[in-house]
Design a protein around this motif. Structure first.
Motif, PDB file in Angstrom:
ATOM      1  N   PRO A 129       0.878  -1.211  -0.057  1.00  0.00           N
ATOM      2  CA  PRO A 129      -0.003   0.068  -0.002  1.00  0.00           C
ATOM      3  C   PRO A 129       0.906   1.211   0.055  1.00  0.00           C
ATOM      4  CG  PRO A 129      -0.938  -1.452   1.575  1.00  0.00           C
ATOM      5  CD  PRO A 129       0.432  -2.085   1.221  1.00  0.00           C
ATOM      6  N   HIS A 130       0.367   2.346  -0.756  1.00  0.00           N
ATOM      7  CA  HIS A 130       0.934   3.725  -0.615  1.00  0.00           C
ATOM      8  C   HIS A 130       2.362   3.726  -1.303  1.00  0.00           C
ATOM      9  CE1 HIS A 130      -2.282   4.857   1.906  1.00  0.00           C
ATOM     10  NE2 HIS A 130      -1.927   4.175   2.674  1.00  0.00           N
ATOM     11  N   THR A 131       2.522   2.918  -2.505  1.00  0.00           N
ATOM     12  CA  THR A 131       3.698   2.805  -3.223  1.00  0.00           C
ATOM     13  C   THR A 131       3.136   3.151  -4.673  1.00  0.00           C
ATOM     14  OG1 THR A 131       3.490   0.512  -3.494  1.00  0.00           O
ATOM     15  CG2 THR A 131       4.830   1.143  -1.682  1.00  0.00           C
ATOM     16  N   ALA A 132       4.023   3.232  -5.458  1.00  0.00           N
ATOM     17  CA  ALA A 132       3.988   3.748  -7.026  1.00  0.00           C
ATOM     18  C   ALA A 132       3.065   5.155  -6.789  1.00  0.00           C
ATOM     19  CB  ALA A 132       3.322   2.751  -7.828  1.00  0.00           C
ATOM     20  N   ILE A 133       3.312   5.992  -6.040  1.00  0.00           N
ATOM     21  CA  ILE A 133       2.553   7.202  -5.740  1.00  0.00           C
ATOM     22  C   ILE A 133       2.496   7.978  -6.900  1.00  0.00           C
ATOM     23  CG2 ILE A 133       2.518   9.354  -4.332  1.00  0.00           C
ATOM     24  CD1 ILE A 133       4.152   7.832  -2.275  1.00  0.00           C
ATOM     25  N   ILE A 134       3.446   8.439  -7.878  1.00  0.00           N
ATOM     26  CA  ILE A 134       3.097   9.145  -8.953  1.00  0.00           C
ATOM     27  C   ILE A 134       2.296   8.509  -9.941  1.00  0.00           C
ATOM     28  CG2 ILE A 134       4.292  10.365 -10.819  1.00  0.00           C
ATOM     29  CD1 ILE A 134       6.503  11.055  -9.027  1.00  0.00           C
ATOM     30  N   PRO A 135       2.635   7.481 -10.058  1.00  0.00           N
ATOM     31  CA  PRO A 135       1.436   6.579 -11.474  1.00  0.00           C
ATOM     32  C   PRO A 135       0.215   6.546 -10.921  1.00  0.00           C
ATOM     33  CG  PRO A 135       3.561   5.306 -11.215  1.00  0.00           C
ATOM     34  CD  PRO A 135       3.460   6.603  -9.982  1.00  0.00           C
ATOM     35  N   THR A 136       0.080   6.016  -9.709  1.00  0.00           N
ATOM     36  CA  THR A 136      -1.362   5.824  -9.180  1.00  0.00           C
ATOM     37  C   THR A 136      -2.042   6.961  -8.689  1.00  0.00           C
ATOM     38  OG1 THR A 136      -0.544   5.238  -6.975  1.00  0.00           O
ATOM     39  CG2 THR A 136      -0.824   3.517  -8.582  1.00  0.00           C
ATOM     40  N   LYS A 137      -1.153   8.027  -8.218  1.00  0.00           N
ATOM     41  CA  LYS A 137      -1.927   9.320  -7.650  1.00  0.00           C
ATOM     42  C   LYS A 137      -1.822  10.658  -8.655  1.00  0.00           C
ATOM     43  CE  LYS A 137      -3.054   7.351  -3.756  1.00  0.00           C
ATOM     44  NZ  LYS A 137      -4.574   7.080  -3.168  1.00  0.00           N
ATOM     45  N   LYS A 138      -1.388  10.113  -9.949  1.00  0.00           N
ATOM     46  CA  LYS A 138      -1.393  11.325 -10.672  1.00  0.00           C
ATOM     47  C   LYS A 138      -2.230  12.402 -10.685  1.00  0.00           C
ATOM     48  CE  LYS A 138      -1.417  10.157 -15.036  1.00  0.00           C
ATOM     49  NZ  LYS A 138      -2.589  11.018 -15.393  1.00  0.00           N
ATOM     50  N   ASP A 139      -3.491  11.709 -11.151  1.00  0.00           N
ATOM     51  CA  ASP A 139      -4.839  12.699 -11.218  1.00  0.00           C
ATOM     52  C   ASP A 139      -4.957  13.565  -9.881  1.00  0.00           C
ATOM     53  OD1 ASP A 139      -4.695  11.608 -13.635  1.00  0.00           O
ATOM     54  OD2 ASP A 139      -6.712  10.376 -13.030  1.00  0.00           O
ATOM     55  N   GLN A 140      -4.936  12.867  -8.733  1.00  0.00           N
ATOM     56  CA  GLN A 140      -4.906  13.580  -7.370  1.00  0.00           C
ATOM     57  C   GLN A 140      -3.906  14.597  -7.201  1.00  0.00           C
ATOM     58  OE1 GLN A 140      -5.318  10.338  -8.197  1.00  0.00           O
ATOM     59  NE2 GLN A 140      -6.311   9.301  -6.425  1.00  0.00           N
ATOM     60  N   LEU A 141      -2.665  14.429  -7.593  1.00  0.00           N
ATOM     61  CA  LEU A 141      -1.487  15.108  -7.692  1.00  0.00           C
ATOM     62  C   LEU A 141      -1.792  16.575  -8.519  1.00  0.00           C
ATOM     63  CD1 LEU A 141       1.554  13.147  -7.453  1.00  0.00           C
ATOM     64  CD2 LEU A 141       0.673  14.198  -5.550  1.00  0.00           C
ATOM     65  N   GLY A 142      -2.380  16.168  -9.604  1.00  0.00           N
ATOM     66  CA  GLY A 142      -2.659  17.520 -10.541  1.00  0.00           C
ATOM     67  C   GLY A 142      -3.808  18.174  -9.913  1.00  0.00           C
ATOM     68  N   ALA A 143      -4.859  17.373  -9.362  1.00  0.00           N
ATOM     69  CA  ALA A 143      -6.049  18.196  -8.789  1.00  0.00           C
ATOM     70  C   ALA A 143      -5.723  19.387  -7.693  1.00  0.00           C
ATOM     71  CB  ALA A 143      -7.086  17.461  -8.401  1.00  0.00           C
ATOM     72  N   SER A 144      -4.795  18.570  -6.880  1.00  0.00           N
ATOM     73  CA  SER A 144      -4.068  19.238  -5.448  1.00  0.00           C
ATOM     74  C   SER A 144      -3.285  20.431  -6.061  1.00  0.00           C
ATOM     75  CB  SER A 144      -3.192  18.245  -4.916  1.00  0.00           C
ATOM     76  OG  SER A 144      -4.044  17.124  -4.221  1.00  0.00           O
ATOM     77  N   LEU A 145      -2.384  20.337  -7.216  1.00  0.00           N
ATOM     78  CA  LEU A 145      -1.370  21.133  -7.653  1.00  0.00           C
ATOM     79  C   LEU A 145      -2.338  22.472  -8.274  1.00  0.00           C
ATOM     80  CD1 LEU A 145       1.184  22.554  -8.657  1.00  0.00           C
ATOM     81  CD2 LEU A 145       0.900  21.104 -10.569  1.00  0.00           C
ATOM     82  N   GLY A 146      -3.585  22.053  -8.993  1.00  0.00           N
ATOM     83  CA  GLY A 146      -4.656  23.190  -9.419  1.00  0.00           C
ATOM     84  C   GLY A 146      -5.143  23.823  -8.295  1.00  0.00           C
ATOM     85  N   SER A 147      -5.655  23.301  -7.183  1.00  0.00           N
ATOM     86  CA  SER A 147      -6.025  23.726  -6.005  1.00  0.00           C
ATOM     87  C   SER A 147      -4.925  24.613  -5.367  1.00  0.00           C
ATOM     88  CB  SER A 147      -6.810  22.863  -5.065  1.00  0.00           C
ATOM     89  OG  SER A 147      -7.754  22.055  -5.601  1.00  0.00           O
ATOM     90  N   PHE A 148      -3.839  24.286  -5.268  1.00  0.00           N
ATOM     91  CA  PHE A 148      -2.787  24.929  -4.799  1.00  0.00           C
ATOM     92  C   PHE A 148      -2.547  26.415  -5.374  1.00  0.00           C
ATOM     93  CE2 PHE A 148       1.669  26.166  -4.408  1.00  0.00           C
ATOM     94  CZ  PHE A 148       2.064  26.385  -2.792  1.00  0.00           C
ATOM     95  N   VAL A 149      -2.411  26.185  -6.773  1.00  0.00           N
ATOM     96  CA  VAL A 149      -2.191  27.435  -7.805  1.00  0.00           C
ATOM     97  C   VAL A 149      -3.368  28.378  -7.305  1.00  0.00           C
ATOM     98  CG1 VAL A 149      -2.088  28.240 -10.056  1.00  0.00           C
ATOM     99  CG2 VAL A 149      -0.900  26.361  -9.165  1.00  0.00           C
ATOM    100  N   GLY A 150      -4.609  27.954  -7.614  1.00  0.00           N
ATOM    101  CA  GLY A 150      -5.644  28.751  -7.297  1.00  0.00           C
ATOM    102  C   GLY A 150      -5.903  29.258  -6.132  1.00  0.00           C
TER     103      GLY A 150
END
Length: 465
Positions: A127-148
């Motif tokens: 669990p909680h490994t391969a974070i970038i491939p599996t959490k890519k969309d969530q990271l993008g959404a978080s980045l968008g929220s952070f920028v906003g």
């Protein structure tokens, strides 16, 4: 890396396919297949994995080899120190073995942490490994929220623009003659381009319709009456009367025979011819005398009658409803004529040609005045704090409006773009860019772990022997 890798470049929300070669140049291409030859879902692809990325990835591999080599070295040191300790060597083998053991633990822990970012360690479904491939969309959404939240805030934008002092800086820059020339040239180019792409037929139709609608909507009688009354009161019409009288006199002098023939032709058929001739001569002489007196006598009664007529007509244009209605009907009839509409429409072609010619000529009055106005504006902006405040206020309001109104669209651009990237390609590209630093973490973990293990063993040995 193959030259000519196909990618999909996402620009805004518009999808456009391009082929990227090793030189970085692009050309139109087709949608590349995803992993296993399958089409990419939704028509979106990862961002390009270039030759430069592959070079960085080779550097990451070298750092991985170094970090792994250090782990193997520490493991060898541990084996040798433990063997020496078991063989009865006292003193230093315990310290070295403790340091090497802790170094291995630190190295393995950091290897697991670094590897877990990009893939599953040893292929195990931990669990909680391969974070970038599996959490890519969530990271993008978080980045968008952070920028906003932190960059697309009205207060943040206002503070940033205010701190820049744009008004004074723009003013000082624009006050320089060379800079004013540059801005004038750019504005001229933009103006020529705008006028070139406009279709004459469309503009002519709009101009003609606008002028006609405006003319029909506005009553011209009262305005004409006021203007005529002022002209009569100032005596401005008298030069026109002088001109008409002079022209009439000259015409009568040149066309006396025509006038007499016209009078004779209108006489009854039963009158003798010599009588008709005498009457024609008499009428011509009286008409010539009348026109001559009007021309030479400023106080002639006929001139006074003209003044009275014009004054009364000016008053009727302002107050008499019947006269005003007649003028409006005449105006509508004139505007409705095809010749008038053609003249109105063709005015655009003349204006367009005149403006383009002025924009192309560096010494034209248009460009010289524009340059002088820009330099004057720059000088005022550089020194007038009130004007600076106005400009900066407008910029702040405009920027705040854009970021607050379109914040969702801007942040969704980030999240949607990241969501369109291929997970494996994204992981490889990110690792290529930050992998070297992450491998240094493994090296540091080995060193720090060894030092921590040595310190703990030393303290334990000092306290309990």
């Amino acid at each position: 890396m193959r030259s000519g890798r196909l990618v999909l470049c996402v620009r805004g929300r518009v999808e456009r396919m391009e082929r990227i070669d090793g030189t970085g140049r692009t050309e139109r291409g087709a949608l590349p297949p995803g992993p296993g030859g399958r089409a990419r879902p939704g028509g979106l692809a990862s961002f390009a994995y270039t030759a430069a990325d592959e070079e960085k990835r080779r550097g990451v591999r070298r750092m991985k080899t170094t970090a792994t080599g250090l782990l193997l070295l520490v493991a060898l040191v541990y084996v040798l120190a433990t063997w020496a300790k078991n063989e009865g060597v006292s003193g230093w083998p315990g310290f070295v073995a403790a340091a090497a053991e802790a170094g291995m633990v630190g190295a393995l822990a950091d290897w697991f942490a670094v590897t877990a970012l990009f893939k599953r360690p040893l292929g195990l479904p931990i669990p909680h490994t391969a974070i970038i491939p599996t959490k890519k969309d969530q990271l993008g959404a978080s980045l968008g929220s952070f920028v906003g939240e932190n960059f697309l805030s009205g207060d943040v934008v206002r503070d940033r623009i205010h701190s820049l002092g744009i008004g004074g800086r723009v003013g000082s820059w624009l006050a320089e003659p060379a800079h004013a020339d540059r801005v004038t040239a750019e504005l001229s180019t933009a103006l020529r381009g705008a006028l070139t792409v406009l279709r004459d037929a469309d503009v002519q139709a709009v101009v003609g319709e606008a002028i006609t609608r405006r003319a029909n909507a506005a009553e011209i009688g009262p305005g004409l009456g006021k203007m005529l009354a002022k002209v009569v009161a100032d005596g401005g019409h008298r030069k026109l009367v002088d001109l008409v009288c002079a022209r009439a006199h000259d015409w009568l002098v040149l066309h006396g025979d025509s006038v007499m023939d016209a009078v004779q032709g209108g006489a009854p058929g039963w009158t003798p011819r010599f009588v008709d001739k005498r009457v024609g001569e008499r009428v011509y002489k009286e008409l010539l005398r009348f026109v001559t007196e009007m021309r030479d006598m400023p106080g002639h009664p006929a001139r006074g009658s003209i003044d009275t007529f014009l004054a009364d007509f000016a008053a009727d244009l302002q107050t008499d409803s019947e006269t005003r209605d007649r003028v409006e009907r005449l105006k509508s009839e004139i505007l409705g004529r095809g010749e008038v509409q053609d003249v109105i429409a063709s005015a655009w072609a003349s204006v367009r040609a005149m403006v383009i010619a002025a924009a192309e000529d560096e010494q034209s009055e248009l460009r010289l005045r524009a340059r002088a106005s820009l330099m004057s504006l720059g000088a005022r902006l550089a020194t007038d704090e009130r004007l600076q405040g106005k400009l900066e206020g407008w910029l702040e309001d405009a920027a705040a409006y854009v970021v607050t109104t379109y914040r969702t669209e801007i942040t969704s651009l980030i999240s949607d773009t990241v969501a369109g990237w291929d997970a494996d390609q994204t992981s490889r590209k990110i690792e290529a860019h930050i992998g070297r630093d992450l491998q240094f973490i493994r090296i540091n973990g080995t060193v720090v772990g060894a030092l921590a293990g040595l310190a703990i063993y030393t303290v334990s040995w000092a306290l309990w022997g």
